[in-house]
Design a protein around this motif. Structure first.
Motif, PDB file in Angstrom:
ATOM      1  N   SER A  51     -31.122  -3.082 -24.788  1.00 30.30           N
ATOM      2  CA  SER A  51     -29.713  -3.497 -24.773  1.00 30.30           C
ATOM      3  C   SER A  51     -28.875  -2.745 -23.743  1.00 30.30           C
ATOM      4  CB  SER A  51     -29.095  -3.301 -26.160  1.00 30.30           C
ATOM      5  OG  SER A  51     -29.175  -1.951 -26.564  1.00 30.30           O
ATOM      6  N   ASP A  52     -29.495  -1.896 -22.938  1.00 26.78           N
ATOM      7  CA  ASP A  52     -28.730  -1.154 -21.929  1.00 26.78           C
ATOM      8  C   ASP A  52     -28.548  -2.028 -20.684  1.00 26.78           C
ATOM      9  OD1 ASP A  52     -27.329   0.895 -20.765  1.00 26.78           O
ATOM     10  OD2 ASP A  52     -29.117   1.942 -20.034  1.00 26.78           O
ATOM     11  N   ILE A  53     -27.878  -3.168 -20.865  1.00 28.98           N
ATOM     12  CA  ILE A  53     -27.647  -4.124 -19.795  1.00 28.98           C
ATOM     13  C   ILE A  53     -26.187  -4.559 -19.840  1.00 28.98           C
ATOM     14  CG2 ILE A  53     -30.029  -4.994 -19.748  1.00 28.98           C
ATOM     15  CD1 ILE A  53     -29.084  -7.335 -21.501  1.00 28.98           C
ATOM     16  N   THR A  54     -25.752  -5.266 -18.807  1.00 24.86           N
ATOM     17  CA  THR A  54     -24.390  -5.788 -18.789  1.00 24.86           C
ATOM     18  C   THR A  54     -24.306  -7.065 -19.621  1.00 24.86           C
ATOM     19  OG1 THR A  54     -24.690  -7.229 -16.866  1.00 24.86           O
ATOM     20  CG2 THR A  54     -24.165  -4.913 -16.428  1.00 24.86           C
ATOM     21  N   SER A  55     -23.107  -7.423 -20.016  1.00 24.33           N
ATOM     22  CA  SER A  55     -22.912  -8.679 -20.747  1.00 24.33           C
ATOM     23  C   SER A  55     -22.873  -9.874 -19.811  1.00 24.33           C
ATOM     24  CB  SER A  55     -21.610  -8.622 -21.560  1.00 24.33           C
ATOM     25  OG  SER A  55     -20.500  -8.410 -20.708  1.00 24.33           O
ATOM     26  N   ARG A  56     -22.824  -9.630 -18.486  1.00 23.11           N
ATOM     27  CA  ARG A  56     -22.780 -10.705 -17.498  1.00 23.11           C
ATOM     28  C   ARG A  56     -24.104 -10.832 -16.739  1.00 23.11           C
ATOM     29  NH1 ARG A  56     -18.001 -11.744 -15.057  1.00 23.11           N
ATOM     30  NH2 ARG A  56     -19.235 -13.276 -13.894  1.00 23.11           N
ATOM     31  N   ILE A  57     -25.178 -10.328 -17.311  1.00 23.90           N
ATOM     32  CA  ILE A  57     -26.475 -10.364 -16.661  1.00 23.90           C
ATOM     33  C   ILE A  57     -26.924 -11.805 -16.411  1.00 23.90           C
ATOM     34  CG2 ILE A  57     -27.696 -10.278 -18.865  1.00 23.90           C
ATOM     35  CD1 ILE A  57     -29.887  -8.655 -17.537  1.00 23.90           C
ATOM     36  N   ASP A  58     -27.589 -12.026 -15.270  1.00 26.46           N
ATOM     37  CA  ASP A  58     -28.270 -13.287 -15.021  1.00 26.46           C
ATOM     38  C   ASP A  58     -29.714 -13.099 -15.467  1.00 26.46           C
ATOM     39  OD1 ASP A  58     -29.577 -15.496 -14.101  1.00 26.46           O
ATOM     40  OD2 ASP A  58     -29.032 -15.243 -11.997  1.00 26.46           O
ATOM     41  N   PRO A  59     -30.102 -13.598 -16.647  1.00 26.33           N
ATOM     42  CA  PRO A  59     -31.441 -13.316 -17.178  1.00 26.33           C
ATOM     43  C   PRO A  59     -32.562 -13.853 -16.300  1.00 26.33           C
ATOM     44  CG  PRO A  59     -30.295 -14.944 -18.526  1.00 26.33           C
ATOM     45  CD  PRO A  59     -29.290 -14.396 -17.579  1.00 26.33           C
ATOM     46  N   SER A  60     -32.287 -14.894 -15.512  1.00 28.58           N
ATOM     47  CA  SER A  60     -33.337 -15.444 -14.656  1.00 28.58           C
ATOM     48  C   SER A  60     -33.671 -14.527 -13.492  1.00 28.58           C
ATOM     49  CB  SER A  60     -32.908 -16.818 -14.114  1.00 28.58           C
ATOM     50  OG  SER A  60     -31.829 -16.687 -13.207  1.00 28.58           O
ATOM     51  N   SER A  61     -32.802 -13.530 -13.217  1.00 30.75           N
ATOM     52  CA  SER A  61     -33.029 -12.640 -12.078  1.00 30.75           C
ATOM     53  C   SER A  61     -33.763 -11.355 -12.462  1.00 30.75           C
ATOM     54  CB  SER A  61     -31.684 -12.271 -11.431  1.00 30.75           C
ATOM     55  OG  SER A  61     -30.935 -11.398 -12.277  1.00 30.75           O
ATOM     56  N   VAL A  62     -34.061 -11.173 -13.766  1.00 30.83           N
ATOM     57  CA  VAL A  62     -34.651  -9.912 -14.223  1.00 30.83           C
ATOM     58  C   VAL A  62     -36.068  -9.740 -13.671  1.00 30.83           C
ATOM     59  CG1 VAL A  62     -35.402  -8.580 -16.230  1.00 30.83           C
ATOM     60  CG2 VAL A  62     -33.246  -9.855 -16.301  1.00 30.83           C
ATOM     61  N   ILE A  63     -36.332  -8.572 -13.096  1.00 27.86           N
ATOM     62  CA  ILE A  63     -37.674  -8.198 -12.650  1.00 27.86           C
ATOM     63  C   ILE A  63     -38.017  -6.867 -13.303  1.00 27.86           C
ATOM     64  CG2 ILE A  63     -39.130  -7.535 -10.705  1.00 27.86           C
ATOM     65  CD1 ILE A  63     -37.523  -9.388  -8.956  1.00 27.86           C
ATOM     66  N   VAL A  64     -39.117  -6.826 -14.050  1.00 25.18           N
ATOM     67  CA  VAL A  64     -39.577  -5.603 -14.713  1.00 25.18           C
ATOM     68  C   VAL A  64     -40.978  -5.280 -14.193  1.00 25.18           C
ATOM     69  CG1 VAL A  64     -40.098  -4.468 -16.901  1.00 25.18           C
ATOM     70  CG2 VAL A  64     -38.227  -6.124 -16.770  1.00 25.18           C
ATOM     71  N   ASN A 201     -14.843  -2.415 -13.079  1.00 23.93           N
ATOM     72  CA  ASN A 201     -16.017  -2.647 -13.912  1.00 23.93           C
ATOM     73  C   ASN A 201     -15.607  -3.353 -15.193  1.00 23.93           C
ATOM     74  OD1 ASN A 201     -18.451  -2.651 -15.255  1.00 23.93           O
ATOM     75  ND2 ASN A 201     -18.416  -0.461 -15.742  1.00 23.93           N
ATOM     76  N   THR A 202     -15.873  -4.642 -15.276  1.00 25.96           N
ATOM     77  CA  THR A 202     -15.663  -5.414 -16.504  1.00 25.96           C
ATOM     78  C   THR A 202     -16.978  -6.059 -16.917  1.00 25.96           C
ATOM     79  OG1 THR A 202     -14.965  -7.353 -15.217  1.00 25.96           O
ATOM     80  CG2 THR A 202     -13.232  -5.869 -15.989  1.00 25.96           C
ATOM     81  N   SER A 203     -18.083  -5.376 -16.644  1.00 21.21           N
ATOM     82  CA  SER A 203     -19.415  -5.938 -16.876  1.00 21.21           C
ATOM     83  C   SER A 203     -19.882  -5.810 -18.315  1.00 21.21           C
ATOM     84  CB  SER A 203     -20.429  -5.240 -15.962  1.00 21.21           C
ATOM     85  OG  SER A 203     -20.609  -3.882 -16.362  1.00 21.21           O
ATOM     86  N   GLY A 204     -19.174  -5.021 -19.135  1.00 20.85           N
ATOM     87  CA  GLY A 204     -19.619  -4.790 -20.507  1.00 20.85           C
ATOM     88  C   GLY A 204     -20.567  -3.614 -20.641  1.00 20.85           C
ATOM     89  N   LYS A 205     -20.766  -2.849 -19.575  1.00 25.90           N
ATOM     90  CA  LYS A 205     -21.677  -1.706 -19.595  1.00 25.90           C
ATOM     91  C   LYS A 205     -21.084  -0.578 -18.777  1.00 25.90           C
ATOM     92  CE  LYS A 205     -26.063  -0.269 -17.440  1.00 25.90           C
ATOM     93  NZ  LYS A 205     -26.348   0.866 -18.321  1.00 25.90           N
ATOM     94  N   ALA A 206     -21.246   0.649 -19.264  1.00 24.80           N
ATOM     95  CA  ALA A 206     -20.866   1.836 -18.499  1.00 24.80           C
ATOM     96  C   ALA A 206     -22.035   2.262 -17.630  1.00 24.80           C
ATOM     97  CB  ALA A 206     -20.461   2.968 -19.437  1.00 24.80           C
ATOM     98  N   PHE A 207     -21.740   2.785 -16.458  1.00 25.10           N
ATOM     99  CA  PHE A 207     -22.758   3.301 -15.545  1.00 25.10           C
ATOM    100  C   PHE A 207     -22.496   4.788 -15.342  1.00 25.10           C
ATOM    101  CE2 PHE A 207     -22.568  -1.190 -14.653  1.00 25.10           C
ATOM    102  CZ  PHE A 207     -23.890  -1.542 -14.451  1.00 25.10           C
ATOM    103  N   ASN A 208     -23.485   5.598 -15.642  1.00 25.96           N
ATOM    104  CA  ASN A 208     -23.339   7.047 -15.538  1.00 25.96           C
ATOM    105  C   ASN A 208     -24.259   7.587 -14.448  1.00 25.96           C
ATOM    106  OD1 ASN A 208     -21.498   7.360 -17.767  1.00 25.96           O
ATOM    107  ND2 ASN A 208     -23.235   6.933 -19.115  1.00 25.96           N
ATOM    108  N   ASP A 209     -23.667   8.327 -13.516  1.00 25.39           N
ATOM    109  CA  ASP A 209     -24.414   8.991 -12.436  1.00 25.39           C
ATOM    110  C   ASP A 209     -25.314   8.003 -11.701  1.00 25.39           C
ATOM    111  OD1 ASP A 209     -23.288  11.473 -12.924  1.00 25.39           O
ATOM    112  OD2 ASP A 209     -24.779  11.981 -14.432  1.00 25.39           O
ATOM    113  N   VAL A 210     -24.696   6.960 -11.148  1.00 20.78           N
ATOM    114  CA  VAL A 210     -25.464   5.963 -10.405  1.00 20.78           C
ATOM    115  C   VAL A 210     -25.299   6.195  -8.910  1.00 20.78           C
ATOM    116  CG1 VAL A 210     -25.275   4.209 -12.204  1.00 20.78           C
ATOM    117  CG2 VAL A 210     -23.541   4.302 -10.409  1.00 20.78           C
ATOM    118  N   MET A 211     -26.314   5.784  -8.159  1.00 18.93           N
ATOM    119  CA  MET A 211     -26.201   5.719  -6.712  1.00 18.93           C
ATOM    120  C   MET A 211     -25.511   4.411  -6.365  1.00 18.93           C
ATOM    121  SD  MET A 211     -27.299   8.461  -5.386  1.00 18.93           S
ATOM    122  CE  MET A 211     -27.241   7.855  -3.706  1.00 18.93           C
ATOM    123  N   LEU A 212     -24.442   4.480  -5.580  1.00 18.97           N
ATOM    124  CA  LEU A 212     -23.595   3.318  -5.337  1.00 18.97           C
ATOM    125  C   LEU A 212     -23.719   2.842  -3.899  1.00 18.97           C
ATOM    126  CD1 LEU A 212     -21.307   1.359  -6.219  1.00 18.97           C
ATOM    127  CD2 LEU A 212     -19.691   3.121  -5.440  1.00 18.97           C
TER     128      LEU A 212
END
Length: 444
Positions: A51-64, A201-212
């Motif tokens: 669940s550590d994802i944004t609420s606006r994720i495009d699920p078809s773009s997920v690569i794991v 950031n209105t993505s529904g997720k906080a980002f901590n210590d990210v490379m931007l």
């Protein structure tokens, strides 16, 4: 508690993470998120909720990706837990309803609406319709299996053995945006130039210590499907941040766009706006100009500069707003106007319209029109300019010619650019008026 459900919140599968995140924000509500973490898995096939994802994720773009594991199935759960969602998932199951008069009603839930609740009463098989407003609380026997408190990726993972697996995931998302504000101070010769990036950031997720990273440019996208946010996944190599006293961006060309990489990690809370300096302050050589397009209502006050290194600029300028200030005689800065610019590369001209020149008046009049022949028409155009200030002024009068039109006579010299725009530079003394004409001919 009145009108609230009594439920027991079950803990979902806990993910032991050693996380690293990279974030690339594009224009037009598009971002690329890449995360690196560990999963502790059992041997064989198992279900994981992530669940550590944004609420606006495009699920078809997920690569794991991860050595030794395979994602056999993925579901994106976005029907989040709430009163109405839970009750909809509890149809045809037993519930206990306590009304405001403390009556206890047990039965099988058959429907749930804004105004009423319907159950088949246990022991009598009667259909009871209970007013929602008379309901104090509802007790459920257990939590529904498909209960999610926030957007979740549900994976069915196959692991080759019991172990901790390093995993890398990337996806496209909406909800993150960036724009640039250029704050400048004008002294009639130079612009003191400061540039700020504003990130929302209105993505529904906080980002901590990210490379931007920020990418300036317009990426082609195809809009379809749920959330309407699909596009081609762009991968990149993450760089290592170096700690410094103040964050700064390194700019470089990237494909047909420009890429700005922050030299240290940064954090964004959800629903937060953050500002970062884009370029160090610069002093840019510029000049003022007054423009009057024929038939316009006013004379425009313009500040221009060429985006070159010799002028103190020479950097790619992402689209944004340029705000202009000027120092008054009392030493205070006053705001004198703002304008927007598009993405501007090096060596291109930047034109800032700060507003209307108060003391300069201009008007255009079609004085006469003559039909020379069946295919030739001439128009005599009269321009009136007034300078009500106490200084000499130069007004550049511009007139756009159509492809089949040319100037055949004019009271003042003029130039024509490659787009058939004619420019007259007219000098006007203080408190003077100039009335002059030019003649254009159209041939069809």
């Amino acid at each position: 508690m009145k009108n609230f459900l009594t439920v027991i919140i079950l803990l979902l599968f806990a993910l032991p993470l050693l996380a690293e995140d990279w974030l690339t924000i594009y224009n037009n509500d598009l971002s690329l998120v890449r995360s690196r973490f560990e999963l502790e898995l059992e041997n064989g096939r198992q279900d994981i909720n992530f669940s550590d994802i944004t609420s606006r994720i495009d699920p078809s773009s997920v690569i794991v990706t991860g050595n030794g594991i395979r994602i056999a199935e993925q579901n994106f759960e976005y029907d989040l837990a709430g009163k109405w969602q839970i009750m909809a998932k509890y149809l045809d199951r037993e519930v206990l309803i306590i009304t405001k008069d403390q009556s206890r009603l047990t039965g099988i839930l058959k429907f749930y609406s804004d105004n009423s609740i319907g159950i088949i009463e246990k022991g009598t098989e009667r259909l009871l319709v209970i007013s929602e407003s008379e309901t104090q609380w509802i007790q459920l026997a257990e939590l529904p299996d498909n209960f999610y408190t926030k957007p979740t990726l549900h994976w069915s993972i196959i692991a080759s053995k019991k172990a901790k697996y390093p995993v890398q995931m990337s996806y496209l998302t909406g909800g993150l945006s960036w724009d640039v504000t250029y704050n400048t101070v004008w002294d009639e010769k130079t612009l003191q130039f400061n540039s700020w990036v504003t990130i929302n950031n209105t993505s529904g997720k906080a980002f901590n210590d990210v490379m931007l990273k920020l990418i300036a440019g317009d990426i082609n996208r195809v809009y379809s499907g749920f959330y309407g946010k699909r596009g081609s996944l762009i991968s990149y190599d993450a760089s290592t941040a170096q700690e410094s006293a103040a964050p700064s961006f390194e700019e470089k060309a990237f494909h047909d766009f420009h890429l700005y990489t922050l030299d240290q990690k940064v954090s964004f809370a959800n629903n937060q706006t953050k500002q970062l300096e884009l370029y160090p302050p610069k002093n840019i050589k510029a000049y003022a100009e007054y423009q009057y397009p024929t038939y316009a209502a006013n004379v425009k006050s313009i500040i221009k500069f060429k985006n070159t290194t010799d002028n103190g600029a020479g950097m790619p300028l992402p689209k944004g707003i340029i705000k202009v200030y000027k120092q008054d005689s009392d030493g205070n800065l006053e705001f004198i106007g703002e304008d927007s610019i598009n993405h501007t590369s090096r060596n291109e001209e930047v034109s800032i319209n700060t507003g209307t020149a108060f003391d300069l008046i201009a008007s255009t009049r079609l004085k006469e029109q003559t039909q020379i022949s069946k295919y030739i028409t001439e128009r005599l155009i009269q321009i009136t300019l007034r300078n009500n200030s106490n200084k000499n002024k130069t007004i550049k009068v511009t007139h756009q010619l159509s492809p089949n039109t040319r100037i055949v006579e004019a009271d003042y010299k003029y130039t024509i650019d490659s787009n058939d725009k004619v420019t007259f530079s007219i000098d006007i003394a203080p408190d003077k008026e100039i009335v002059w004409t030019f003649r254009e001919r159209s041939e069809y």
